[in-house]
Design a protein around this motif. Structure first.
Motif, PDB file in Angstrom:
ATOM      1  N   ILE A  74       0.883  -1.359   0.646  1.00  0.00           N
ATOM      2  CA  ILE A  74       0.045  -0.046  -0.002  1.00  0.00           C
ATOM      3  C   ILE A  74       1.095   0.791  -0.021  1.00  0.00           C
ATOM      4  O   ILE A  74       1.735   1.263   0.551  1.00  0.00           O
ATOM      5  CB  ILE A  74      -0.779   0.026   1.658  1.00  0.00           C
ATOM      6  CG1 ILE A  74      -2.029  -0.943   1.495  1.00  0.00           C
ATOM      7  CG2 ILE A  74      -2.078   1.191   1.413  1.00  0.00           C
ATOM      8  CD1 ILE A  74      -3.050  -1.469   2.723  1.00  0.00           C
ATOM      9  N   ASN A  75       0.652   2.054  -0.405  1.00  0.00           N
ATOM     10  CA  ASN A  75       1.452   3.484  -1.317  1.00  0.00           C
ATOM     11  C   ASN A  75       1.420   3.787   0.164  1.00  0.00           C
ATOM     12  O   ASN A  75       0.295   4.426   1.161  1.00  0.00           O
ATOM     13  CB  ASN A  75       0.836   4.444  -1.940  1.00  0.00           C
ATOM     14  CG  ASN A  75       1.574   4.172  -3.349  1.00  0.00           C
ATOM     15  OD1 ASN A  75       2.354   3.018  -3.748  1.00  0.00           O
ATOM     16  ND2 ASN A  75       0.511   4.047  -4.550  1.00  0.00           N
ATOM     17  N   GLY A  76       1.989   4.769   0.999  1.00  0.00           N
ATOM     18  CA  GLY A  76       2.602   5.560   2.467  1.00  0.00           C
ATOM     19  C   GLY A  76       2.419   6.522   1.724  1.00  0.00           C
ATOM     20  O   GLY A  76       2.506   6.866   0.977  1.00  0.00           O
ATOM     21  N   LYS A  77       2.468   7.728   2.924  1.00  0.00           N
ATOM     22  CA  LYS A  77       2.796   8.952   2.221  1.00  0.00           C
ATOM     23  C   LYS A  77       3.619   9.224   2.509  1.00  0.00           C
ATOM     24  O   LYS A  77       4.094   8.964   3.731  1.00  0.00           O
ATOM     25  CB  LYS A  77       1.181   9.509   3.691  1.00  0.00           C
ATOM     26  CG  LYS A  77       1.777  11.098   3.475  1.00  0.00           C
ATOM     27  CD  LYS A  77       1.066  11.677   5.018  1.00  0.00           C
ATOM     28  CE  LYS A  77       0.644  13.333   4.684  1.00  0.00           C
ATOM     29  NZ  LYS A  77      -0.508  14.067   5.560  1.00  0.00           N
ATOM     30  N   ALA A  78       3.602  10.649   1.735  1.00  0.00           N
ATOM     31  CA  ALA A  78       4.858  10.905   1.602  1.00  0.00           C
ATOM     32  C   ALA A  78       5.030  12.227   2.759  1.00  0.00           C
ATOM     33  O   ALA A  78       4.563  12.284   3.083  1.00  0.00           O
ATOM     34  CB  ALA A  78       5.337  12.240   1.061  1.00  0.00           C
ATOM     35  N   PRO A  79       6.507  11.544   3.182  1.00  0.00           N
ATOM     36  CA  PRO A  79       6.949  12.656   4.659  1.00  0.00           C
ATOM     37  C   PRO A  79       7.073  13.576   4.406  1.00  0.00           C
ATOM     38  O   PRO A  79       7.075  14.430   5.171  1.00  0.00           O
ATOM     39  CB  PRO A  79       8.568  12.296   5.147  1.00  0.00           C
ATOM     40  CG  PRO A  79       9.194  11.306   3.100  1.00  0.00           C
ATOM     41  CD  PRO A  79       7.694  10.807   2.528  1.00  0.00           C
ATOM     42  N   GLY A  80       6.792  14.346   2.802  1.00  0.00           N
ATOM     43  CA  GLY A  80       7.562  15.886   2.713  1.00  0.00           C
ATOM     44  C   GLY A  80       8.433  16.193   3.664  1.00  0.00           C
ATOM     45  O   GLY A  80       9.456  15.898   3.690  1.00  0.00           O
ATOM     46  N   LYS A  81       8.438  17.913   3.354  1.00  0.00           N
ATOM     47  CA  LYS A  81       9.550  19.159   3.728  1.00  0.00           C
ATOM     48  C   LYS A  81       9.515  18.559   5.209  1.00  0.00           C
ATOM     49  O   LYS A  81       9.056  19.199   5.612  1.00  0.00           O
ATOM     50  CB  LYS A  81       9.540  19.891   3.331  1.00  0.00           C
ATOM     51  CG  LYS A  81      10.394  20.558   3.361  1.00  0.00           C
ATOM     52  CD  LYS A  81      10.261  22.535   2.746  1.00  0.00           C
ATOM     53  CE  LYS A  81      11.735  23.317   2.715  1.00  0.00           C
ATOM     54  NZ  LYS A  81      11.265  24.586   2.059  1.00  0.00           N
ATOM     55  N   SER A  82      11.068  18.465   5.801  1.00  0.00           N
ATOM     56  CA  SER A  82      10.869  18.814   7.213  1.00  0.00           C
ATOM     57  C   SER A  82      10.771  19.534   7.460  1.00  0.00           C
ATOM     58  O   SER A  82      10.986  20.980   6.973  1.00  0.00           O
ATOM     59  CB  SER A  82      12.631  18.388   7.398  1.00  0.00           C
ATOM     60  OG  SER A  82      13.568  19.129   6.822  1.00  0.00           O
TER      61      SER A  82
END
Length: 353
Positions: A74-82
């Motif tokens: 399952i595709n996880g949520k992208a961590p995004g910018k720190s």
């Protein structure tokens, strides 16, 4: 060329196809079917064609599946910018918010996002946009909330002392005039409602400046209001003046709303008409005065704010009778919503012992 990674042995093709039929995620189902073909003896190239991907991606699926099972597909949520702020800066920001601005230094009496952004730059040389700072504050548990009123000349420990001694005061009344009766805790206050009315916030499109009618005439009436938050009860009168006679009438109205087997402890401020020697207090009521200059201890102040925000502001009253009609309508509407009186009026120090 490296050898292919073997699939874990606790699954088989039939089980993966069953999971694919039950899956609610389309991408997960497609990946399960591709790996099922490998379990059934198919090549990695066949799995890549079935999944419409490259061999490298199939390899990635195998690694994820071996590590986490079907959930790994399952595709996880992208961590995004720190985050731009570290833990030390967040702690300092929280302290600044709790402390509040110093007007002569910060130039404001309440923090805005732009002010906090400037404070972060001056303290840590970190540039944060208002949108990012707003998200950061929400993640830290902060929201923009209505402040409770506090008198500027209030004694430092008066409110805390009253809260601390409140259980003992209730016990003394329970052993005295209320002996053998159930105790009901009531709060009382008055509010002036007039033609020179308040304007509240309202929904409008961003970038616009909404308007609301604002009268400059001076006719007014007074709502004498009292609430029993635990029971969701309330009692009020609308009067043309605010004096001892009006307060006596309100005490009679409160007394009528106290249960037959109960005795009311009526908490209110020390206004002249509350402490007058000419006040006629019914037998089923004992008055407990608040410490001077402590409006934040009286939840009826929040009742007034709720009524103004919802029913009494942004209006032009035609006459005194029109003011009375609107005040009566607003109070009756509040009476029909005891679930509003309870959360607005409950105070832990008054009911948590």
């Amino acid at each position: 060329m490296g050898s292919a990674i073997s699939l874990r042995t606790d699954f088989d093709g039939a089980r993966l196809r069953l999971l694919a039929r039950q899956a609610k995620d389309a991408n997960q189902a497609r990946r399960l079917l591709a790996l099922a073909s490998i379990y059934d003896g198919g090549s990695r190239s066949d799995a890549a064609r079935l999944g419409s991907v490259t061999l490298q991606i199939v390899r990635d699926w195998v690694v994820r599946f071996n590590a986490r099972g079907p959930d790994g597909l399952i595709n996880g949520k992208a961590p995004g910018k720190s985050s731009l702020l570290n833990d030390t800066q967040r702690a300092a920001l929280a302290q600044a918010i709790e402390r509040g601005p110093t007007p002569y230094l910060d130039g404001v009496v309440r923090w805005r996002l732009c002010d906090l952004g400037q404070w972060l730059w001056e303290e840590f040389r970190v540039s944060v946009s208002e949108q990012t700072l707003g998200r950061e504050l929400r993640s830290m548990g902060y929201r923009k909330l209505s402040a409770r009123p506090r008198h500027h000349a209030q004694e430092a420990d008066a409110a805390e002392t009253f809260k601390k001694n409140f259980p003992a005061a209730v016990a003394e009344i329970a052993e005295g005039p209320a002996r053998g009766r159930v105790i009901e805790i009531w709060f009382q206050d008055e509010a002036r409602i007039g033609q020179k009315n308040k304007i509240t916030r309202r929904w409008a499109r961003r970038g616009t400046r909404p308007s609301a009618p604002h009268d400059q005439r001076t006719r007014s009436a007074y709502i004498f209001g009292a609430i029993c938050p635990k029971q969701g009860k309330a009692a009020a009168l609308v009067m043309p003046w605010c004096d001892t006679h009006a307060m006596n009438q309100h005490l009679i109205e409160i007394s009528r709303n106290v249960a037959d087997e109960a005795h009311a402890i009526l908490i209110m401020d020390q206004a002249g008409w509350h402490m007058s020697n000419n006040l006629l207090v019914p037998e089923n009521i004992t008055i407990l005065p608040l410490p001077p200059k402590s409006p934040e201890l009286n939840p009826v102040e929040n009742i007034w704010q709720f009524m103004r925000d919802n029913w009494l502001s942004n209006r032009v009253f035609k006459s005194y009778e029109d003011i009375v009609d609107h005040c009566c309508h607003a109070w009756r509407t509040l009476l029909d919503q005891p679930w509003k009186i309870m959360p607005i009026g409950r105070r832990k120090w008054a009911y948590g012992f």
